[in-house]
Design a protein around this motif. Sequence first.
Motif, PDB file in Angstrom:
ATOM      1  N   TYR A  43       0.879  -1.167   0.000  1.00  0.00           N
ATOM      2  CA  TYR A  43       0.000   0.000   0.000  1.00  0.00           C
ATOM      3  C   TYR A  43       0.919   1.220   0.000  1.00  0.00           C
ATOM      4  O   TYR A  43       2.135   1.106   0.196  1.00  0.00           O
ATOM      5  CB  TYR A  43      -0.943   0.017   1.203  1.00  0.00           C
ATOM      6  CG  TYR A  43      -0.226   0.125   2.541  1.00  0.00           C
ATOM      7  CD1 TYR A  43       0.048   1.358   3.112  1.00  0.00           C
ATOM      8  CD2 TYR A  43       0.195  -1.019   3.229  1.00  0.00           C
ATOM      9  CE1 TYR A  43       0.719   1.461   4.337  1.00  0.00           C
ATOM     10  CE2 TYR A  43       0.857  -0.927   4.436  1.00  0.00           C
ATOM     11  CZ  TYR A  43       1.115   0.320   4.987  1.00  0.00           C
ATOM     12  OH  TYR A  43       1.785   0.413   6.175  1.00  0.00           O
ATOM     13  N   THR A  44       0.361   2.383  -0.218  1.00  0.00           N
ATOM     14  CA  THR A  44       1.142   3.620  -0.187  1.00  0.00           C
ATOM     15  C   THR A  44       0.371   4.668   0.600  1.00  0.00           C
ATOM     16  O   THR A  44      -0.788   4.450   0.992  1.00  0.00           O
ATOM     17  CB  THR A  44       1.415   4.148  -1.607  1.00  0.00           C
ATOM     18  OG1 THR A  44       0.176   4.623  -2.171  1.00  0.00           O
ATOM     19  CG2 THR A  44       2.009   3.069  -2.504  1.00  0.00           C
ATOM     20  N   ASN A  45       0.986   5.827   0.765  1.00  0.00           N
ATOM     21  CA  ASN A  45       0.281   6.897   1.481  1.00  0.00           C
ATOM     22  C   ASN A  45      -0.811   7.527   0.619  1.00  0.00           C
ATOM     23  O   ASN A  45      -1.588   8.347   1.111  1.00  0.00           O
ATOM     24  CB  ASN A  45       1.267   7.961   1.965  1.00  0.00           C
ATOM     25  CG  ASN A  45       1.963   8.684   0.831  1.00  0.00           C
ATOM     26  OD1 ASN A  45       2.099   8.150  -0.272  1.00  0.00           O
ATOM     27  ND2 ASN A  45       2.418   9.911   1.101  1.00  0.00           N
ATOM     28  N   THR A  46      -0.895   7.123  -0.640  1.00  0.00           N
ATOM     29  CA  THR A  46      -2.009   7.589  -1.476  1.00  0.00           C
ATOM     30  C   THR A  46      -3.147   6.582  -1.531  1.00  0.00           C
ATOM     31  O   THR A  46      -4.286   6.946  -1.803  1.00  0.00           O
ATOM     32  CB  THR A  46      -1.532   7.904  -2.907  1.00  0.00           C
ATOM     33  OG1 THR A  46      -0.982   6.721  -3.485  1.00  0.00           O
ATOM     34  CG2 THR A  46      -0.492   9.006  -2.895  1.00  0.00           C
ATOM     35  N   THR A  47      -2.866   5.303  -1.273  1.00  0.00           N
ATOM     36  CA  THR A  47      -3.930   4.295  -1.286  1.00  0.00           C
ATOM     37  C   THR A  47      -4.518   4.053   0.100  1.00  0.00           C
ATOM     38  O   THR A  47      -5.601   3.485   0.213  1.00  0.00           O
ATOM     39  CB  THR A  47      -3.419   2.949  -1.839  1.00  0.00           C
ATOM     40  OG1 THR A  47      -2.398   2.431  -0.974  1.00  0.00           O
ATOM     41  CG2 THR A  47      -2.864   3.114  -3.242  1.00  0.00           C
ATOM     42  N   CYS A  48      -3.804   4.466   1.159  1.00  0.00           N
ATOM     43  CA  CYS A  48      -4.331   4.327   2.514  1.00  0.00           C
ATOM     44  C   CYS A  48      -4.443   5.703   3.143  1.00  0.00           C
ATOM     45  O   CYS A  48      -3.436   6.413   3.284  1.00  0.00           O
ATOM     46  CB  CYS A  48      -3.430   3.439   3.381  1.00  0.00           C
ATOM     47  SG  CYS A  48      -4.022   3.283   5.092  1.00  0.00           S
ATOM     48  N   GLY A  49      -5.657   6.078   3.527  1.00  0.00           N
ATOM     49  CA  GLY A  49      -5.903   7.390   4.107  1.00  0.00           C
ATOM     50  C   GLY A  49      -5.824   7.432   5.609  1.00  0.00           C
ATOM     51  O   GLY A  49      -6.221   8.419   6.218  1.00  0.00           O
ATOM     52  N   PHE A  50      -5.316   6.355   6.219  1.00  0.00           N
ATOM     53  CA  PHE A  50      -5.297   6.296   7.686  1.00  0.00           C
ATOM     54  C   PHE A  50      -3.929   6.636   8.262  1.00  0.00           C
ATOM     55  O   PHE A  50      -3.745   6.624   9.469  1.00  0.00           O
ATOM     56  CB  PHE A  50      -5.715   4.893   8.144  1.00  0.00           C
ATOM     57  CG  PHE A  50      -6.057   4.812   9.607  1.00  0.00           C
ATOM     58  CD1 PHE A  50      -7.244   5.331  10.090  1.00  0.00           C
ATOM     59  CD2 PHE A  50      -5.186   4.203  10.493  1.00  0.00           C
ATOM     60  CE1 PHE A  50      -7.555   5.255  11.435  1.00  0.00           C
ATOM     61  CE2 PHE A  50      -5.493   4.119  11.845  1.00  0.00           C
ATOM     62  CZ  PHE A  50      -6.685   4.649  12.317  1.00  0.00           C
ATOM     63  N   ILE A  51      -2.958   6.937   7.427  1.00  0.00           N
ATOM     64  CA  ILE A  51      -1.604   7.191   7.916  1.00  0.00           C
ATOM     65  C   ILE A  51      -1.529   8.586   8.526  1.00  0.00           C
ATOM     66  O   ILE A  51      -1.728   9.583   7.828  1.00  0.00           O
ATOM     67  CB  ILE A  51      -0.570   7.057   6.783  1.00  0.00           C
ATOM     68  CG1 ILE A  51      -0.661   5.683   6.118  1.00  0.00           C
ATOM     69  CG2 ILE A  51       0.837   7.301   7.317  1.00  0.00           C
ATOM     70  CD1 ILE A  51       0.231   5.520   4.904  1.00  0.00           C
TER      71      ILE A  51
END
Length: 406
Positions: free
Chosen positions: A63-71
Amino acid sequence: MSSPLSSSVSSPSVSPPPPPPLPSSSSSSSNDVNNSTVAITRSDKKCDIFKGEWVPNPDAPYYTNTTCGFIPDQQNCMKFGRPDTAFLKWRWKPNGCDLPIFNPAHFLDLVRGKSMAFVGDSVGRNQMQSLICLLSRVDHPIDISNTTDDRFKTWLYANYNFTLASFWSPFLVKTKEPDPNNNHPVGLLNLYLDEFDEKWTAQIDRFNYVIISAGHWFFRPVMFYEGGHVVGCSICQHKNITDLTTYYGSRKAFQTAFRAINGHDRFNGTTFLRTFSPAHFENGPWNRGGYCMRTRPFRSNESRQEWFYRELYKTQVEEFRIAKEEGRKRDVRFRLLDSTEAMSMRPDGHPNRYGHSQHVRVGNDCVHWCLPGPIDTWNDMLLEMMRMDGGRSSDEKYSSRELRTR
């Protein structure tokens, strides 16, 4: 599928990191502790998934910081311009076998209709954030928290009736702010070593899985209470109060936390102890110019844990063993997720100065872990342990081809 999770999720400030290294001692290393192991069977062989090396993994990250909004920003190293990405391209390889990469479809099937709680400090919450990001390849949760306090969150995966929660309890036991009327040094937290933190202990019967972790907060100045009375302190430098050391407080706190679990009449789930995750400050502590700028993992023959980390790890594992034996009498299950050795080899995986805008002047973070990053391996380990308990092969139902088509 769009994520309902905001990329601006806030997070409390980082836990205070440990002090600078102290003179070495003869304390035993983590390798001296004969801890519980998880065996993976491959061609009639068994191996310990917690002993091994980091090896290249060109397929990562998942995953990346663009595909996961929970970071949260504090772990969003790519958002704040970390220039290197090689730290993302590794996986944990146990000696003698392979640890399967986290399969979100398999995990969600195992926890269908169940619930899981993370109890501890912000490093424990870091693992929960990793888990949600890994699951984002398959599904997204909705926030069903009954509070606006980000330290106590509850999420629901409605498609699987799976509940995920986090409980802030950095010492695992009851704490209070100091009474200004007492003649105690300013800033000392009062730590009640023999009293439950009911914010989590009163609710664990709601959960099938409880992941316990704590460590870094024990390196801050605290006043110890037992039986309602001061019995000592740690790092308080008070001439009239006995210094009982960080490890005394840690041991007592884990004893009390495990006693709460074993003594709970309605809890019949599984408790995982995720062992201490070392920091990697170099050139001094966090508030004196310390940093962590390495860009590759250590090999097992390169890494070295400071003696105070080894001692904290040792107390955790010793108290875990005692609790596990007591749990057997009560049919309460304990599992040891022994991440310490693997994480001691990842000085490259911390945010350092990339957990905030470069215009903000704060200490470097060598305690928490970038997302994505090495911490994702904790959930590889967690799923494998759950799979072993469940008795199903991770390859039995979910192929990589099926996962990609979901």
